[in-house]
Design an enzyme around this catalytic site. Structure first.
Site, mmCIF file in Angstrom:
data_model
loop_
_atom_site.group_PDB
_atom_site.id
_atom_site.type_symbol
_atom_site.label_atom_id
_atom_site.label_comp_id
_atom_site.label_asym_id
_atom_site.label_seq_id
_atom_site.Cartn_x
_atom_site.Cartn_y
_atom_site.Cartn_z
ATOM 1 C CB SER A 52 -0.956 0.002 1.169
ATOM 2 O OG SER A 52 -1.438 1.296 1.364
ATOM 3 C CB VAL A 57 8.530 0.229 3.633
ATOM 4 C CG1 VAL A 57 9.357 -0.366 2.769
ATOM 5 C CG2 VAL A 57 8.907 -0.080 5.312
ATOM 6 C CB CYS A 58 4.693 1.306 0.207
ATOM 7 S SG CYS A 58 4.376 -0.308 0.466
ATOM 8 C CG ASP A 59 5.814 7.856 1.642
ATOM 9 O OD1 ASP A 59 4.948 8.663 1.409
ATOM 10 O OD2 ASP A 59 7.042 8.313 1.884
ATOM 11 C CB VAL A 62 6.627 4.711 -4.571
ATOM 12 C CG1 VAL A 62 6.073 5.568 -5.794
ATOM 13 C CG2 VAL A 62 5.951 3.544 -4.512
#
Length: 160
Positions: A52, A57-59, A62
């Site tokens: 998500s 971590v995804c933030d 990306v």
């Protein structure tokens, strides 16, 4: 195949991709709710699978790929998650993400199935990276053993 989420084993469903495989075609949904087919993607491609965009971590992941994308004119980077297209568009707009393209797998889970990234227990995609060359051959694969860990950025960048 199993991965871990905060140390707990999770089950990945779908076909596990290996280096040398032909990249399976899939359809996902763009931020305007339009279906997009990977058959139409040209050049070298990076498919970044994340749980998500609204997680730390995804933030960071990306944002890192968005920054790195400026160095490669012949590479297209696609970030796939189960986030709704509205949430993806909102997040990209608020974070200034303009070099990578976000796609949602929420509707048919086709990417998750064809790339073996769907986490049965969570209903999310696992963290993984696939680099596909101009001939649609997979040249790099990384399924992160721990979902909350970053991928090996340096290794991915070597293939770009």
């Amino acid at each position: 195949m199993n991965v871990k989420f905060q140390g707990n084993l999770m089950t990945l469903e779908g076909t596990i991709i290996k280096v040398g495989d032909l990249a399976p075609d899939f359809t996902a949904i763009d931020n305007n709710l339009n279906p997009v087919s990977s058959k139409d993607f040209k050049g070298k491609k990076v498919f970044v699978s994340v749980p998500s965009l609204d997680t730390p971590v995804c933030d960071l992941e990306v944002k890192r790929f968005n920054k790195e994308a400026t160095s490669f004119s012949n590479v297209n980077i696609y970030v796939l998650s189960m986030d709704l297209p509205f949430a993806q568009g909102r997040w990209c707009g608020s974070e200034g993400i303009d070099k990578v393209k976000t796609l949602s797998d929420y509707k048919d889970r086709e990417f998750g199935e064809k790339y073996g990234t769907y986490i049965k227990e969570l209903g999310l995609l696992t963290r993984a990276v696939f680099v596909v060359d101009e001939n649609n051959k997979v040249i790099y694969v990384e399924y992160c053993e721990e979902i909350s860990s970053h991928p090996n950025y340096d290794e991915v960048l070597k293939f770009l």
